[in-house]
Design a protein around this motif. Structure first.
Motif, PDB file in Angstrom:
ATOM      1  N   GLU A   1      -3.911   1.110  -9.454  1.00 53.83           N
ATOM      2  CA  GLU A   1      -3.001   1.991  -8.903  1.00 53.83           C
ATOM      3  C   GLU A   1      -2.428   1.725  -7.491  1.00 53.83           C
ATOM      4  OE1 GLU A   1      -3.119   6.747  -7.872  1.00 53.83           O
ATOM      5  OE2 GLU A   1      -4.117   6.153  -9.588  1.00 53.83           O
ATOM      6  N   VAL A   2      -1.240   1.864  -7.259  1.00 53.72           N
ATOM      7  CA  VAL A   2      -0.792   1.760  -5.759  1.00 53.72           C
ATOM      8  C   VAL A   2      -0.052   3.032  -5.271  1.00 53.72           C
ATOM      9  CG1 VAL A   2       0.703   0.414  -4.346  1.00 53.72           C
ATOM     10  CG2 VAL A   2      -0.247  -0.765  -6.251  1.00 53.72           C
ATOM     11  N   HIS A   3      -0.373   3.420  -4.040  1.00 50.16           N
ATOM     12  CA  HIS A   3       0.179   4.563  -3.847  1.00 50.16           C
ATOM     13  C   HIS A   3       0.352   4.690  -2.158  1.00 50.16           C
ATOM     14  CE1 HIS A   3      -3.717   6.413  -2.452  1.00 50.16           C
ATOM     15  NE2 HIS A   3      -4.200   5.682  -3.342  1.00 50.16           N
ATOM     16  N   ASN A   4       0.726   5.524  -1.507  1.00 47.16           N
ATOM     17  CA  ASN A   4       0.905   5.908  -0.193  1.00 47.16           C
ATOM     18  C   ASN A   4       1.603   4.415   0.569  1.00 47.16           C
ATOM     19  OD1 ASN A   4      -0.032   8.294  -0.747  1.00 47.16           O
ATOM     20  ND2 ASN A   4      -1.727   8.005   0.959  1.00 47.16           N
ATOM     21  N   VAL A   5       2.686   3.948  -0.033  1.00 44.41           N
ATOM     22  CA  VAL A   5       3.201   2.712   0.420  1.00 44.41           C
ATOM     23  C   VAL A   5       4.090   3.135   1.940  1.00 44.41           C
ATOM     24  CG1 VAL A   5       4.461   0.745   0.126  1.00 44.41           C
ATOM     25  CG2 VAL A   5       3.334   1.849  -1.803  1.00 44.41           C
TER      26      VAL A   5
ATOM     27  N   LEU B   1      12.506  -1.860  -0.403  1.00 42.26           N
ATOM     28  CA  LEU B   1      11.385  -2.592  -0.117  1.00 42.26           C
ATOM     29  C   LEU B   1      10.081  -2.038  -0.525  1.00 42.26           C
ATOM     30  CD1 LEU B   1       9.793  -5.002   1.108  1.00 42.26           C
ATOM     31  CD2 LEU B   1      10.069  -3.883   3.207  1.00 42.26           C
ATOM     32  N   ARG B   2       9.771  -0.804  -0.533  1.00 44.43           N
ATOM     33  CA  ARG B   2       8.675   0.160  -0.822  1.00 44.43           C
ATOM     34  C   ARG B   2       8.602  -0.220  -2.428  1.00 44.43           C
ATOM     35  NH1 ARG B   2      10.100   4.512   0.745  1.00 44.43           N
ATOM     36  NH2 ARG B   2       8.785   4.554   2.600  1.00 44.43           N
ATOM     37  N   GLN B   3       9.523   0.063  -3.251  1.00 39.67           N
ATOM     38  CA  GLN B   3       9.552  -0.367  -4.777  1.00 39.67           C
ATOM     39  C   GLN B   3       8.911  -1.671  -4.958  1.00 39.67           C
ATOM     40  OE1 GLN B   3      12.902   1.704  -5.989  1.00 39.67           O
ATOM     41  NE2 GLN B   3      12.240   3.680  -5.687  1.00 39.67           N
ATOM     42  N   ARG B   4       9.894  -2.627  -4.304  1.00 40.40           N
ATOM     43  CA  ARG B   4       9.458  -3.975  -4.651  1.00 40.40           C
ATOM     44  C   ARG B   4       8.073  -4.451  -4.346  1.00 40.40           C
ATOM     45  NH1 ARG B   4      14.479  -4.612  -1.824  1.00 40.40           N
ATOM     46  NH2 ARG B   4      13.367  -6.242  -0.398  1.00 40.40           N
ATOM     47  N   ALA B   5       7.518  -3.918  -3.333  1.00 40.22           N
ATOM     48  CA  ALA B   5       6.187  -4.220  -3.089  1.00 40.22           C
ATOM     49  C   ALA B   5       5.113  -3.444  -3.849  1.00 40.22           C
ATOM     50  CB  ALA B   5       6.053  -3.620  -1.616  1.00 40.22           C
ATOM     51  N   THR B   6       5.316  -2.489  -4.421  1.00 36.61           N
ATOM     52  CA  THR B   6       4.847  -1.754  -5.494  1.00 36.61           C
ATOM     53  C   THR B   6       4.458  -2.537  -6.546  1.00 36.61           C
ATOM     54  OG1 THR B   6       5.051   0.600  -4.417  1.00 36.61           O
ATOM     55  CG2 THR B   6       4.253   0.604  -6.796  1.00 36.61           C
ATOM     56  N   ALA B   7       5.673  -3.157  -7.032  1.00 37.29           N
ATOM     57  CA  ALA B   7       5.803  -3.826  -8.143  1.00 37.29           C
ATOM     58  C   ALA B   7       4.947  -5.084  -7.815  1.00 37.29           C
ATOM     59  CB  ALA B   7       7.401  -4.162  -8.482  1.00 37.29           C
ATOM     60  N   VAL B   8       5.234  -5.901  -6.932  1.00 36.72           N
ATOM     61  CA  VAL B   8       4.252  -7.186  -6.615  1.00 36.72           C
ATOM     62  C   VAL B   8       3.022  -6.717  -6.806  1.00 36.72           C
ATOM     63  CG1 VAL B   8       3.791  -8.914  -5.051  1.00 36.72           C
ATOM     64  CG2 VAL B   8       6.187  -8.134  -5.406  1.00 36.72           C
ATOM     65  N   ALA B   9       2.216  -5.702  -6.110  1.00 32.47           N
ATOM     66  CA  ALA B   9       0.965  -5.401  -5.907  1.00 32.47           C
ATOM     67  C   ALA B   9       0.574  -4.829  -7.581  1.00 32.47           C
ATOM     68  CB  ALA B   9       0.794  -4.061  -5.182  1.00 32.47           C
ATOM     69  N   MET B  10       1.162  -4.240  -8.321  1.00 35.95           N
ATOM     70  CA  MET B  10       0.894  -3.811  -9.661  1.00 35.95           C
ATOM     71  C   MET B  10       0.954  -5.190 -10.425  1.00 35.95           C
ATOM     72  SD  MET B  10      -0.044  -0.941  -9.835  1.00 35.95           S
ATOM     73  CE  MET B  10      -0.180  -0.637 -11.494  1.00 35.95           C
TER      74      MET B  10
END
Length: 459
Positions: free
Chosen positions: A310-314, A294-303
């Motif tokens: 940049e997205v960090h500290n998810v 989920l963390r990686q999927r959310a990062t992809a959506v945000a990017m």
């Protein structure tokens, strides 16, 4: 100046031009001498073939030109335009032949003279028709040319028409005067049928009608790729004997650029093997709800939101049986708070839409740091700071750092440290040690505004 050369497809078309011209002259001469409507109809048929062959000769020359700025997909459809024009000629010829045949039948027929030279002429014509039909068919397969395939079809109809005229003249000689007009009517019908098939096929190409067989072959080729590729869309069309494929595939949202590129290469290679000479364009999209965490999927959506840099500290939190997400967004520093808040709200909504199992998303917005000039710091000037970093590193890891460098920036002093840790050290442990060194150095020397630590396995 170099010698004038023709492409292979043009040479085949030129042979058709010469043979069609010879047949027109032969049929017309003998038809007039023998007063045979059947032979005159065949002469008209061959005349249209002559015009069509000339069109084909120039069309395959145009179609063989490489793509240019105005025609990025090449000139292959020139052949299909030529074949369509040929079909129109054949329709007009067939109607004219059939009209004259019906007129003669209504008038009681005209006595054709079934002389020996008419049968000799038809024998030669049948031999020529059979030879060029087979030759054009082989050339069409070899060069994958729609125009040459159309010519092969017409030559085959010529053979059938000549055979019908031969039968008609045999019956005329046996005492049936109307047989010649009936043979002419048969020729007209054959020409009309051939024209209909030809026009239907080439209109389909010009209208980008779906390539059923090619699409099946392309899908089968993609299905054989390991690991399996998720195909969202496949569109096929053809022009000038060449297939064009438009493919959309999906990969896991966390997949890197190199993985997406590798998948696209695999799809292109598979289709090119199944359909040689194909032009393949592959578009790669993220796979919603894929197997990535989920963390990686959310990062992809945000990017995927254009303004997010940049997205960090998810963080994924389980609160009272529900899932909540927290993440930091870096946005352009020149944005106002109102604009930045709108972007953050957009990110939150996008994640909630993509992940129905998430109850709440909280974002923290930060300005993206501006590029700044860095200046070298001499070892003598940074001696105390260097010794501090070495001491803290020994206390945290038991060994000296592999390298320590300092740079002076507009914000203050920045330390760059390289740590050599055991090859078996876990990523979590390596990050923990690097974080501890950073915190201790900055706590003892607040003027060191940042500590950038690179970890690598010790040899």
């Amino acid at each position: 100046m170099g010698a004038f050369r023709l492409a292979p497809a043009q040479r085949a078309a030129l042979v058709s031009v010469v043979s069609a011209g010879a047949l027109v002259a032969l049929k017309l001469t003998v038809g007039l001498l023998a007063h045979s409507l059947g032979l005159l109809a065949e002469a008209a048929h061959s005349a249209t073939d002559l015009v069509a062959a000339v069109l084909t000769f120039f069309a395959v020359g145009v179609a063989s030109r490489p793509p240019d700025a105005e025609h990025p997909f090449g000139h292959g459809k020139a052949e299909h335009l030529s074949a369509l024009a040929e079909g129109a000629f054949l329709v007009l010829a067939s109607l004219a032949i059939a009209g004259e045949a019906i007129h003669r039948l209504a008038a009681g027929g005209t006595q054709a003279q079934a002389r020996w030279y008419t049968f000799a002429t038809l024998g030669v014509v049948l031999l020529i028709d059979a030879t060029r039909a087979l030759g054009a068919r082989r050339a069409a397969r070899r060069h994958r040319s729609a125009a040459l395939a159309a010519g092969a079809l017409h030559f085959a109809s010529d053979f059938l028409g000549s055979a019908a005229v031969l039968v008609g003249l045999v019956l005329v000689r046996a005492g049936t005067p109307s047989a010649d007009s009936i043979a002419a009517l048969v020729v007209g019908v054959l020409v009309l049928i051939a024209a209909g098939r030809l026009m239907r096929t080439n209109i389909g190409v010009l209208m980008d009608t779906a390539e059923g067989g090619a699409a099946i072959a392309a899908r089968a080729a993609i299905a054989g790729i390991e690991p399996a590729v998720h195909v969202r869309r496949l569109r096929m069309r053809s022009a000038g004997g060449r297939h064009f494929a438009d493919v959309v595939v999906a990969v896991d949202a966390d997949a890197g650029l190199s993985h997406g590129h590798a998948v696209a290469d695999a799809v292109e290679g598979a289709i090119a093997t199944a359909l040689p000479g194909s032009d393949v364009v592959v578009h790669v999209e993220p796979l919603e709800g894929g197997t990535a965490p989920l963390r990686q999927r959310a990062t992809a959506v945000a990017m995927g939101v254009p303004e997010v840099r940049e997205v960090h500290n998810v963080a994924v939190l389980e609160v009272a049986g529900a899932t909540e997400l927290a993440l930091h967004l870096k946005l352009p520093a020149e944005l106002s708070l109102s604009s930045a808040h709108e972007i953050a709200t957009h990110v939150e909504s996008a994640i909630l839409d993509a992940e129905p199992g998430v109850r709440r998303v909280v974002t923290h917005i930060e300005p993206l740091g501006e590029d700044g000039a860095g200046r070298r710091v001499s070892p003598e000037r940074s001696r105390d700071e260097r010794e501090l970093v070495r001491r803290v590193t020994r206390e945290c890891t038991g060994a000296d750092p592999r390298e320590v460098r300092f740079r002076e920036t507009d914000q203050g002093l920045v330390a760059f440290v390289t740590l050599a840790l055991g090859p078996a050290t876990g990523l979590v442990e390596a990050h923990s040690q690097a974080s501890e060194i950073e915190q201790r150095v900055r706590a003892e020397r607040p003027d060191i505004v940042d500590v950038v630590i690179h970890t690598e396995p010790a040899e």
